[in-house]
Design an enzyme around this catalytic site. Structure first.
Site, PDB file in Angstrom:
ATOM      1  CG  HIS A   1       3.313 -11.152   7.591  1.00  0.00           C
ATOM      2  ND1 HIS A   1       2.502 -11.881   8.424  1.00  0.00           N
ATOM      3  CD2 HIS A   1       2.835  -9.892   7.646  1.00  0.00           C
ATOM      4  CE1 HIS A   1       1.571 -11.098   8.944  1.00  0.00           C
ATOM      5  NE2 HIS A   1       1.754  -9.884   8.476  1.00  0.00           N
TER       6      HIS A   1
ATOM      7  CE1 TYR B   1       0.397 -20.157   7.798  1.00  0.00           C
ATOM      8  CE2 TYR B   1      -1.179 -21.842   7.173  1.00  0.00           C
ATOM      9  CZ  TYR B   1      -0.556 -20.645   6.925  1.00  0.00           C
ATOM     10  OH  TYR B   1      -0.873 -19.923   5.792  1.00  0.00           O
TER      11      TYR B   1
ATOM     12  CE  LYS C   1       1.615 -21.436  -2.598  1.00  0.00           C
ATOM     13  NZ  LYS C   1       1.938 -20.096  -2.166  1.00  0.00           N
TER      14      LYS C   1
ATOM     15  CE1 TYR D   1       1.751 -20.002   3.677  1.00  0.00           C
ATOM     16  CE2 TYR D   1       2.983 -17.941   3.822  1.00  0.00           C
ATOM     17  CZ  TYR D   1       1.854 -18.690   4.111  1.00  0.00           C
ATOM     18  OH  TYR D   1       0.811 -18.132   4.808  1.00  0.00           O
TER      19      TYR D   1
HETATM   20  C1  LIG Z   1     -13.795 -18.312   2.357  1.00  0.00           C
HETATM   21  C2  LIG Z   1     -12.616 -18.392   1.441  1.00  0.00           C
HETATM   22  C3  LIG Z   1     -11.345 -18.131   1.939  1.00  0.00           C
HETATM   23  C4  LIG Z   1     -10.234 -18.173   1.083  1.00  0.00           C
HETATM   24  N1  LIG Z   1      -8.999 -17.900   1.585  1.00  0.00           N
HETATM   25  C5  LIG Z   1      -7.931 -17.898   0.766  1.00  0.00           C
HETATM   26  C6  LIG Z   1      -6.628 -17.535   1.210  1.00  0.00           C
HETATM   27  O1  LIG Z   1      -6.406 -17.249   2.390  1.00  0.00           O
HETATM   28  N2  LIG Z   1      -5.617 -17.479   0.295  1.00  0.00           N
HETATM   29  C7  LIG Z   1      -5.826 -17.743  -1.042  1.00  0.00           C
HETATM   30  O2  LIG Z   1      -4.887 -17.626  -1.853  1.00  0.00           O
HETATM   31  N3  LIG Z   1      -7.032 -18.115  -1.490  1.00  0.00           N
HETATM   32  C8  LIG Z   1      -8.093 -18.177  -0.634  1.00  0.00           C
HETATM   33  N4  LIG Z   1      -9.308 -18.481  -1.118  1.00  0.00           N
HETATM   34  C9  LIG Z   1      -9.430 -18.764  -2.523  1.00  0.00           C
HETATM   35  C10 LIG Z   1      -9.507 -17.471  -3.332  1.00  0.00           C
HETATM   36  O3  LIG Z   1     -10.424 -16.591  -2.739  1.00  0.00           O
HETATM   37  C11 LIG Z   1      -9.886 -17.835  -4.762  1.00  0.00           C
HETATM   38  O4  LIG Z   1      -8.934 -18.760  -5.248  1.00  0.00           O
HETATM   39  C12 LIG Z   1      -9.952 -16.635  -5.698  1.00  0.00           C
HETATM   40  O5  LIG Z   1     -11.062 -15.833  -5.385  1.00  0.00           O
HETATM   41  C13 LIG Z   1     -10.022 -17.085  -7.151  1.00  0.00           C
HETATM   42  O6  LIG Z   1     -10.267 -15.989  -7.986  1.00  0.00           O
HETATM   43  P1  LIG Z   1     -11.110 -16.161  -9.313  1.00  0.00           P
HETATM   44  O7  LIG Z   1     -11.137 -14.817  -9.935  1.00  0.00           O
HETATM   45  O8  LIG Z   1     -10.602 -17.301 -10.083  1.00  0.00           O
HETATM   46  O9  LIG Z   1     -12.570 -16.606  -8.855  1.00  0.00           O
HETATM   47  P2  LIG Z   1     -13.642 -15.857  -7.951  1.00  0.00           P
HETATM   48  O10 LIG Z   1     -12.992 -14.970  -6.966  1.00  0.00           O
HETATM   49  O11 LIG Z   1     -14.556 -16.916  -7.461  1.00  0.00           O
HETATM   50  O12 LIG Z   1     -14.412 -14.916  -8.979  1.00  0.00           O
HETATM   51  C14 LIG Z   1     -15.347 -15.407  -9.903  1.00  0.00           C
HETATM   52  C15 LIG Z   1     -16.358 -14.326 -10.193  1.00  0.00           C
HETATM   53  O13 LIG Z   1     -17.226 -14.801 -11.219  1.00  0.00           O
HETATM   54  C16 LIG Z   1     -18.553 -14.459 -10.897  1.00  0.00           C
HETATM   55  N5  LIG Z   1     -19.438 -15.431 -11.556  1.00  0.00           N
HETATM   56  C17 LIG Z   1     -19.717 -16.702 -11.196  1.00  0.00           C
HETATM   57  N6  LIG Z   1     -20.547 -17.273 -12.059  1.00  0.00           N
HETATM   58  C18 LIG Z   1     -20.815 -16.350 -13.000  1.00  0.00           C
HETATM   59  C19 LIG Z   1     -21.621 -16.352 -14.165  1.00  0.00           C
HETATM   60  N7  LIG Z   1     -22.339 -17.434 -14.524  1.00  0.00           N
HETATM   61  N8  LIG Z   1     -21.693 -15.226 -14.891  1.00  0.00           N
HETATM   62  C20 LIG Z   1     -20.989 -14.121 -14.546  1.00  0.00           C
HETATM   63  N9  LIG Z   1     -20.199 -14.062 -13.444  1.00  0.00           N
HETATM   64  C21 LIG Z   1     -20.120 -15.169 -12.695  1.00  0.00           C
HETATM   65  C22 LIG Z   1     -18.605 -14.536  -9.387  1.00  0.00           C
HETATM   66  O14 LIG Z   1     -19.666 -13.750  -8.863  1.00  0.00           O
HETATM   67  C23 LIG Z   1     -17.232 -13.998  -9.006  1.00  0.00           C
HETATM   68  O15 LIG Z   1     -17.246 -12.604  -8.773  1.00  0.00           O
HETATM   69  C24 LIG Z   1     -10.417 -18.489  -0.277  1.00  0.00           C
HETATM   70  C25 LIG Z   1     -11.698 -18.769  -0.766  1.00  0.00           C
HETATM   71  C26 LIG Z   1     -12.781 -18.731   0.072  1.00  0.00           C
HETATM   72  C27 LIG Z   1     -14.157 -19.043  -0.470  1.00  0.00           C
END
Ligand SMILES: Cc1cc2nc3c(=O)[nH]c(=O)nc-3n(C[C@H](O)[C@H](O)[C@H](O)COP(=O)(O)OP(=O)(O)OC[C@H]3O[C@@H](n4cnc5c(N)ncnc54)[C@H](O)[C@@H]3O)c2cc1C
Length: 391
Positions: free
Chosen positions: A72, A201, A297, A385
Site C-alpha cells: 500500500h 482511518y 507498530k 507510519y
Molecule cells: C488483537 C491484536 C491486534 C493487533 N494488531 C496489530 C496491528 O495491526 N499492527 C501491529 O503492528 N501490531 C498489532 N498488534 C500487536 C502485535 O501483534 C504484537 O506487538 C506482536 O505480536 C509482538 O510480538 P512478540 O513476539 O513480542 O510477542 P507475542 O506475539 O505476544 O509472542 C509471545 C509468545 O510467547 C509465548 N509465551 C507467553 N508466555 C510464555 C511463557 N511463560 N513461556 C513460553 N512462552 C510464552 C506466547 O504464547 C507467544 O506465542 C496486535 C495485537 C493484538 C493482541
C-alpha cells in the site's frame, strides 16, 4: 540441554531472533507455551513497515510475503464525511507498507527455523529463569510430565506482555510506564472483497473506525468500543449499522458486507519497561512494550528490537565485544519511545474520548485538517507510519 541463547516465546520477536542468530552461527532454543497450531492461527497484526519487509527479504524469509502481501502506497484519513489521502510513498522517497497477516509471518518463520534444523519446543510450560545475574543462566520448564532445563549464555525474553521474563526482573531494578485507554477496539473478520484499495482511518463523532484488509477474500474491520463491552451485545446487523454511520462518505462509498466469522474486543494501553536488560536477560517485543494498535507498530517494534539484539550478540560472540549488548536497552528505547508517542498521537487524534469535552473534538479536527493539508505534518505522519530506520 545446552545452547548459546535461550529464547522464551515463539512470537515474531522470538522466532525472528532465532533466525537472525542462526545466520551469525549462534545457536538458540525457543520455548513456547502454546502449540504450533495455536500460534499459527492466532489473528493479530497485519501491517508491516518498509524496514520489516526489507529485513525479512534480506534474510530469506519473504518469498511468500512478496508474492501474497499487498503493498500500500497510501492511507486515507476520513473525517467530516470526506476522505483525505496521505501519500505515504510520495512523502517518504518511495517507501510503503505491506499488508500481510502476522500469523502468516509466524508460519513462514516457524517453517524456516524447522527446515534449518532449529529447535522450537512447543507446549513448554512452567518456564522459570535462574542465575540471570551469572554468566551461566538456566531456563527450567516442563513438557508434559517431564521437567527439563537448558543451560545458556544469554536469555532472550520474547514472551509477550503476559510472559514470565519481565516479572523475572526484580521490581527495584525496573521502572514501568503505563497508560490504559478508556476505549478499546471491536474487531471483526469478514468474508468479502476489499472495500477500498488502501486502509481507511475514520474519525467520527460516534468514535473511530478502521477499514483494513487481510487478503482478496478476507477483510479486517475495527470500530472503537467500550473495552468492558461484550461481544454478545453486537449482533451482525448492529455492527454493520455502526460501521456505516462512522464510515459515511459524501461520495456514496459504503463498506462491503459479508459473512462475519470472527468477533473480538481488544483493550488498549501504552506500556514501556526500563531498562530492557537484567544481567544476562534481554527483553524484546511485547515483553517490554505495548502500543495501542492505531499506529500499527507492535509487531514492527518487536522486529526492530531483535535486529539490534542479534547484532549485539554477534559482536559478543564474533569479536568478544560487549558494548553493543550493554547499550542494547538505551539503543532500542529511543525508537520504542518514538513509536510509543506516534501510537498515542494517532490514537488521540482519531478516537472519541468518552469524557471528552466539546473543545477536545475541535482540537482533533484542527489536527486532522493540519495533517491533511500541511506537507510538513503529512510527512511526519508518513515517515512514522512506514517506519523509522531500524538502527
Ligand atoms: C488483537 C491484536 C491486534 C493487533 N494488531 C496489530 C496491528 O495491526 N499492527 C501491529 O503492528 N501490531 C498489532 N498488534 C500487536 C502485535 O501483534 C504484537 O506487538 C506482536 O505480536 C509482538 O510480538 P512478540 O513476539 O513480542 O510477542 P507475542 O506475539 O505476544 O509472542 C509471545 C509468545 O510467547 C509465548 N509465551 C507467553 N508466555 C510464555 C511463557 N511463560 N513461556 C513460553 N512462552 C510464552 C506466547 O504464547 C507467544 O506465542 C496486535 C495485537 C493484538 C493482541
Amino acid at each position: 540441554m545446552r545452547t548459546q541463547v535461550g529464547i522464551i516465546g515463539a512470537g515474531p520477536a522470538g522466532l525472528l531472533l532465532s533466525h537472525l542468530l542462526a545466520q551469525h552461527g549462534i545457536s538458540s532454543i525457543i520455548l513456547e507455551s502454546r502449540s504450533r497450531e495455536e500460534i499459527e492461527s492466532t489473528i493479530r497484526a497485519g501491517v508491516l513497515e518498509q524496514g520489516t519487509v526489507d529485513l525479512l527479504t534480506q534474510t530469506g524469509l519473504a518469498e511468500r510475503l512478496l508474492r501474497e502481501g499487498h503493498v500500500h502506497h497510501g492511507i486515507e484519513l476520513r473525517f467530516g464525511n470526506q476522505g483525505h489521502r496521505i501519500d505515504l510513498s510520495g512523502l517518504t522517497d518511495g517507501k510503503a507498507i505491506t499488508v500481510y497477516a502476522q500469523h502468516e509471518v509466524i508460519k513462514d518463520l516457524v517453517k524456516a527455523r524447522l527446515d534449518a534444523g532449529g529447535q522450537i519446543l512447543f507446549d513448554a510450560t512452567d518456564v522459570r529463569l535462574d542465575g540471570l545475574e551469572s554468566t551461566a543462566p538456566t531456563v527450567h520448564f516442563r513438557q508434559g510430565t517431564k521437567f527439563q532445563s537448558i543451560a545458556c549464555d544469554f536469555v532472550a525474553g520474547c514472551d509477550g506482555f503476559h510472559g514470565i521474563s519481565r516479572p523475572s526482573i526484580p521490581a527495584a531494578l525496573k521502572t514501568e510506564y503505563e497508560r490504559k485507554y478508556e476505549f478499546g477496539w471491536f474487531g471483526i473478520l469478514v468474508e468479502a472483497p476489499p472495500s477500498s484499495k488502501e486502509l481507511i482511518y475514520a474519525s467520527h463523532e460516534r468514535g473511530f473506525a478502521l477499514v483494513s484488509t487481510r487478503s482478496d477474500t478476507v477483510q479486517r474491520l475495527y470500530f472503537q468500543c467500550d473495552p468492558k463491552d461484550a461481544v454478545a451485545n453486537w449482533p451482525d446487523e448492529r455492527i454493520w449499522e455502526e460501521l456505516d454511520l462512522r464510515l459515511a462518505s459524501d461520495d456514496g462509498w459504503r463498506v462491503k458486507q459479508g459473512r462475519i466469522f470472527q468477533k473480538g474486543i481488544i483493550a488498549m494501553r501504552s506500556f514501556v519497561v526500563e531498562p530492557l536488560q537484567y544481567g544476562r536477560l534481554f527483553l524484546a517485543g511485547d515483553a517490554a512494550h505495548i502500543v495501542p494498535p492505531t499506529g500499527a507498530k507492535g509487531l514492527n517494534l518487536a522486529v526492530a528490537d531483535v535486529k539490534v539484539l542479534a547484532q549485539a550478540l554477534d559482536r559478543h560472540y564474533s569479536a568478544g565485544h560487549n558494548e553493543a549488548l550493554e547499550r542494547y536497552s538505551e539503543t532500542v528505547l529511543r525508537r520504542i519511545w518514538r513509536s510509543e508517542h506516534f501510537s498515542w498521537w494517532m490514537t488521540s487524534m482519531l478516537h472519541r474520548f468518552p469524557d471528552g469535552d466539546p473543545i477536545q473534538r475541535r482540537f482533533q479536527l484542527a489536527e486532522l485538517r493540519n495533517v491533511t493539508t500541511s506537507h510538513a505534518a503529512a510527512t511526519m505522519l508518513a515517515e512514522n507510519y512506514v517506519g523509522l530506520p531500524m538502527v
